[in-house]
Design a protein around this motif. Structure first.
Motif, PDB file in Angstrom:
ATOM      1  N   ARG A   1       0.831  -1.194   0.000  1.00  0.00           N
ATOM      2  CA  ARG A   1       0.000   0.000   0.000  1.00  0.00           C
ATOM      3  C   ARG A   1       0.872   1.254   0.000  1.00  0.00           C
ATOM      4  O   ARG A   1       1.797   1.386   0.799  1.00  0.00           O
ATOM      5  CB  ARG A   1      -0.928   0.012   1.215  1.00  0.00           C
ATOM      6  CG  ARG A   1      -2.048  -0.999   1.136  1.00  0.00           C
ATOM      7  CD  ARG A   1      -2.927  -0.947   2.352  1.00  0.00           C
ATOM      8  NE  ARG A   1      -2.189  -1.268   3.569  1.00  0.00           N
ATOM      9  CZ  ARG A   1      -2.759  -1.438   4.764  1.00  0.00           C
ATOM     10  NH1 ARG A   1      -4.066  -1.298   4.891  1.00  0.00           N
ATOM     11  NH2 ARG A   1      -2.028  -1.740   5.814  1.00  0.00           N
ATOM     12  N   LEU A   2       0.549   2.153  -0.884  1.00  0.00           N
ATOM     13  CA  LEU A   2       1.228   3.446  -0.992  1.00  0.00           C
ATOM     14  C   LEU A   2       0.203   4.544  -0.765  1.00  0.00           C
ATOM     15  O   LEU A   2      -0.817   4.606  -1.463  1.00  0.00           O
ATOM     16  CB  LEU A   2       1.878   3.600  -2.365  1.00  0.00           C
ATOM     17  CG  LEU A   2       2.515   4.966  -2.667  1.00  0.00           C
ATOM     18  CD1 LEU A   2       3.668   5.240  -1.708  1.00  0.00           C
ATOM     19  CD2 LEU A   2       2.983   5.028  -4.114  1.00  0.00           C
ATOM     20  N   SER A   3       0.464   5.409   0.225  1.00  0.00           N
ATOM     21  CA  SER A   3      -0.487   6.463   0.590  1.00  0.00           C
ATOM     22  C   SER A   3       0.228   7.803   0.608  1.00  0.00           C
ATOM     23  O   SER A   3       1.426   7.879   0.904  1.00  0.00           O
ATOM     24  CB  SER A   3      -1.108   6.197   1.967  1.00  0.00           C
ATOM     25  OG  SER A   3      -1.662   4.899   2.038  1.00  0.00           O
ATOM     26  N   CYS A   4      -0.528   8.846   0.298  1.00  0.00           N
ATOM     27  CA  CYS A   4       0.017  10.199   0.377  1.00  0.00           C
ATOM     28  C   CYS A   4      -1.108  11.169   0.704  1.00  0.00           C
ATOM     29  O   CYS A   4      -2.287  10.898   0.422  1.00  0.00           O
ATOM     30  CB  CYS A   4       0.715  10.597  -0.920  1.00  0.00           C
ATOM     31  SG  CYS A   4      -0.358  10.634  -2.369  1.00  0.00           S
ATOM     32  N   LEU A   5      -0.734  12.279   1.323  1.00  0.00           N
ATOM     33  CA  LEU A   5      -1.720  13.280   1.713  1.00  0.00           C
ATOM     34  C   LEU A   5      -1.067  14.661   1.644  1.00  0.00           C
ATOM     35  O   LEU A   5       0.042  14.859   2.138  1.00  0.00           O
ATOM     36  CB  LEU A   5      -2.235  13.000   3.125  1.00  0.00           C
ATOM     37  CG  LEU A   5      -3.357  13.916   3.640  1.00  0.00           C
ATOM     38  CD1 LEU A   5      -4.417  13.101   4.359  1.00  0.00           C
ATOM     39  CD2 LEU A   5      -2.801  14.989   4.576  1.00  0.00           C
TER      40      LEU A   5
ATOM     41  N   LEU B   1      -1.455  -5.000  -4.202  1.00  0.00           N
ATOM     42  CA  LEU B   1      -1.830  -6.411  -4.116  1.00  0.00           C
ATOM     43  C   LEU B   1      -3.313  -6.611  -4.411  1.00  0.00           C
ATOM     44  O   LEU B   1      -3.699  -7.573  -5.086  1.00  0.00           O
ATOM     45  CB  LEU B   1      -1.483  -6.960  -2.739  1.00  0.00           C
ATOM     46  CG  LEU B   1       0.010  -6.951  -2.359  1.00  0.00           C
ATOM     47  CD1 LEU B   1       0.223  -7.566  -0.986  1.00  0.00           C
ATOM     48  CD2 LEU B   1       0.843  -7.684  -3.411  1.00  0.00           C
ATOM     49  N   LYS B   2      -4.171  -5.731  -3.915  1.00  0.00           N
ATOM     50  CA  LYS B   2      -5.607  -5.855  -4.131  1.00  0.00           C
ATOM     51  C   LYS B   2      -6.088  -5.111  -5.370  1.00  0.00           C
ATOM     52  O   LYS B   2      -7.281  -5.184  -5.697  1.00  0.00           O
ATOM     53  CB  LYS B   2      -6.367  -5.342  -2.906  1.00  0.00           C
ATOM     54  CG  LYS B   2      -6.100  -6.137  -1.639  1.00  0.00           C
ATOM     55  CD  LYS B   2      -6.912  -5.583  -0.485  1.00  0.00           C
ATOM     56  CE  LYS B   2      -6.673  -6.374   0.798  1.00  0.00           C
ATOM     57  NZ  LYS B   2      -7.453  -5.835   1.939  1.00  0.00           N
ATOM     58  N   GLN B   3      -5.188  -4.381  -6.018  1.00  0.00           N
ATOM     59  CA  GLN B   3      -5.536  -3.616  -7.207  1.00  0.00           C
ATOM     60  C   GLN B   3      -6.687  -2.655  -6.920  1.00  0.00           C
ATOM     61  O   GLN B   3      -7.678  -2.582  -7.652  1.00  0.00           O
ATOM     62  CB  GLN B   3      -5.919  -4.567  -8.353  1.00  0.00           C
ATOM     63  CG  GLN B   3      -4.801  -5.482  -8.810  1.00  0.00           C
ATOM     64  CD  GLN B   3      -3.637  -4.715  -9.435  1.00  0.00           C
ATOM     65  OE1 GLN B   3      -3.842  -3.824 -10.251  1.00  0.00           O
ATOM     66  NE2 GLN B   3      -2.425  -5.066  -9.030  1.00  0.00           N
ATOM     67  N   GLN B   4      -6.523  -1.892  -5.838  1.00  0.00           N
ATOM     68  CA  GLN B   4      -7.552  -0.922  -5.436  1.00  0.00           C
ATOM     69  C   GLN B   4      -6.930   0.461  -5.290  1.00  0.00           C
ATOM     70  O   GLN B   4      -5.767   0.593  -4.878  1.00  0.00           O
ATOM     71  CB  GLN B   4      -8.206  -1.334  -4.113  1.00  0.00           C
ATOM     72  CG  GLN B   4      -9.015  -2.611  -4.175  1.00  0.00           C
ATOM     73  CD  GLN B   4      -9.644  -2.968  -2.840  1.00  0.00           C
ATOM     74  OE1 GLN B   4      -9.374  -2.323  -1.825  1.00  0.00           O
ATOM     75  NE2 GLN B   4     -10.491  -3.981  -2.829  1.00  0.00           N
ATOM     76  N   VAL B   5      -7.711   1.472  -5.620  1.00  0.00           N
ATOM     77  CA  VAL B   5      -7.281   2.862  -5.503  1.00  0.00           C
ATOM     78  C   VAL B   5      -8.359   3.646  -4.758  1.00  0.00           C
ATOM     79  O   VAL B   5      -9.552   3.525  -5.074  1.00  0.00           O
ATOM     80  CB  VAL B   5      -7.009   3.499  -6.876  1.00  0.00           C
ATOM     81  CG1 VAL B   5      -6.637   4.969  -6.720  1.00  0.00           C
ATOM     82  CG2 VAL B   5      -5.910   2.744  -7.614  1.00  0.00           C
ATOM     83  N   LYS B   6      -7.942   4.436  -3.789  1.00  0.00           N
ATOM     84  CA  LYS B   6      -8.860   5.278  -3.022  1.00  0.00           C
ATOM     85  C   LYS B   6      -8.371   6.723  -3.083  1.00  0.00           C
ATOM     86  O   LYS B   6      -7.182   6.987  -2.955  1.00  0.00           O
ATOM     87  CB  LYS B   6      -8.945   4.815  -1.570  1.00  0.00           C
ATOM     88  CG  LYS B   6      -9.437   3.388  -1.396  1.00  0.00           C
ATOM     89  CD  LYS B   6      -9.443   2.986   0.075  1.00  0.00           C
ATOM     90  CE  LYS B   6      -9.899   1.547   0.251  1.00  0.00           C
ATOM     91  NZ  LYS B   6      -9.883   1.130   1.677  1.00  0.00           N
ATOM     92  N   VAL B   7      -9.330   7.634  -3.258  1.00  0.00           N
ATOM     93  CA  VAL B   7      -9.007   9.048  -3.383  1.00  0.00           C
ATOM     94  C   VAL B   7      -9.930   9.851  -2.478  1.00  0.00           C
ATOM     95  O   VAL B   7     -11.125   9.538  -2.345  1.00  0.00           O
ATOM     96  CB  VAL B   7      -9.139   9.533  -4.839  1.00  0.00           C
ATOM     97  CG1 VAL B   7      -8.812  11.021  -4.942  1.00  0.00           C
ATOM     98  CG2 VAL B   7      -8.224   8.736  -5.760  1.00  0.00           C
TER      99      VAL B   7
END
Length: 361
Positions: free
Chosen positions: A302-306, A326-332
């Protein structure tokens, strides 16, 4: 023994007693050596790795969906503020939340109500410069929660006692009780211990967990280590490292290892070895003149930024994103915060005429 007989005992027999004098001299010598060390308060055991978990990492800042917040400061001393928050597309977030906050040098009060009627209330009271009592109550349709915490901050130690959902109405004691103590032993090293006792229901057996912690502070870095023993269920070891690279840049890492008894072929706990599981995270925080950027990556892909950007003195925009490889998911997530301060309060803040009280957060 009557009061007359007590009064007839000469005080010299006590003051000149060899045992009493030895204990008094030993204690005074201990205090003198303790003062010579120049020890400072190490904080609470709960926040032993606060620089990493609460400042660098995105745990307390990450969100998804759309969020708009409107804050209305009413007063600076004491602090009184109203807030309205709207959110959309965020799992677990209420579409509308109303919040009110009050803070003085002794009292901190905050209440939050959501559109479905859920209520969260917090209150802190400073009895003295060392003792603070914190209460937190949550009333929801599914469940309710009450916690009471007392923190005593000495010159070179902090002791805490916390109770969550305590009850004696069912013929016994149930709930979660946490006691912790963190002591500075040198100017750089602090050692602590925490004990947890919990019983969910009277028909279930109580459980106890013991944790040990250490915190070492260097010139521009801080390292911490915690070990939690859960008895037959195994143990957890976690370590963190924080370093300030420049005045504007700080980084942090966190490593967690879990050890649990493995299962044997007959389904028992003996002979199965240990099951090991671990995770690692690394993050960085960049502070610019009008913005703050945080980034974090972990071993689970998981790669996160803010990014928090102040575009006007009263307007702040926040952009958040998370990618799970790994889960091929993107959250914005996108958020806007507006602070509608009156002209009188703005003039007071610019002139520095009114100082905000030291609220017992």
């Amino acid at each position: 023994m009557s009061d007359k007989k007590l009064a007839s005992i000469p005080t010299g027999l006590v003051n000149d007693n060899a045992l009493v004098s030895a204990v008094r001299n030993t204690y005074m010598s201990f205090l003198e050596r303790r003062d010579a060390l120049g020890l400072s308060n190490p904080g609470t055991f709960e926040n032993i790795n606060r620089e990493v978990s609460k400042d660098v990492f995105l745990t307390n800042f990450m969100f998804t969906g759309l969020r708009a917040e409107w804050n209305k400061p009413i007063s600076n001393s004491p602090i009184f503020q109203l807030s309205h928050q709207l959110s959309m597309g965020a799992p677990g977030m209420s579409p509308y939340t109303f919040s009110a906050l009050y803070g003085s040098s002794k009292v901190f009060l905050q209440g939050t109500m959501e559109n479905d009627g859920s209520l969260v209330a917090r209150s802190n009271y400073r009895w003295s410069d060392s003792l603070i009592t914190k209460t937190n109550a949550q009333i929801q349709s599914s469940q309710s929660m009450l916690s009471i915490e007392n923190d005593y901050s000495g010159r070179d130690f902090t002791a805490s006692l916390k109770a969550m959902n305590p009850s004696i109405l069912e013929g016994g004691v149930k709930g979660i009780f946490i006691a912790s103590y963190l002591q500075s032993v040198t100017s750089r090293l602090a050692l602590g211990i925490e004990g947890v006792w919990q019983r969910v229901a009277m028909n279930s057996a109580p459980e106890a967990i013991l944790s040990y912690g250490a915190r070492y502070k260097g010139s521009d870095w801080i390292a911490s280590l915690q070990m939690q023993s859960e008895g037959p269920q195994g143990s957890v070891v976690s370590s963190s490292y924080w370093r300030k690279l420049t005045d504007k840049v700080s980084v942090g890492t966190d490593l967690n290892l879990q050890f649990a008894p493995g299962l044997s072929g007959q389904g028992g706990l003996m002979g199965g070895g240990l099951q090991k599981e671990g995770s690692a995270s690394a993050g960085a925080k960049y502070e610019f003149r009008a913005s703050t950027f945080r980034a974090q990556v972990d071993s689970k892909g998981r790669l996160s930024c803010l990014l928090e950007k102040t575009i006007l003195p009263a307007v702040r925009v926040t952009f958040a994103g998370e990618m799970d490889h790994l889960k091929q998911q993107v959250k914005v997530g996108v958020g806007v915060s507006v602070e509608a301060m009156s002209e009188d309060l703005m003039e007071q803040a610019e002139k520095g005429g009114v100082q905000a009280p030291a609220v017992p957060f």
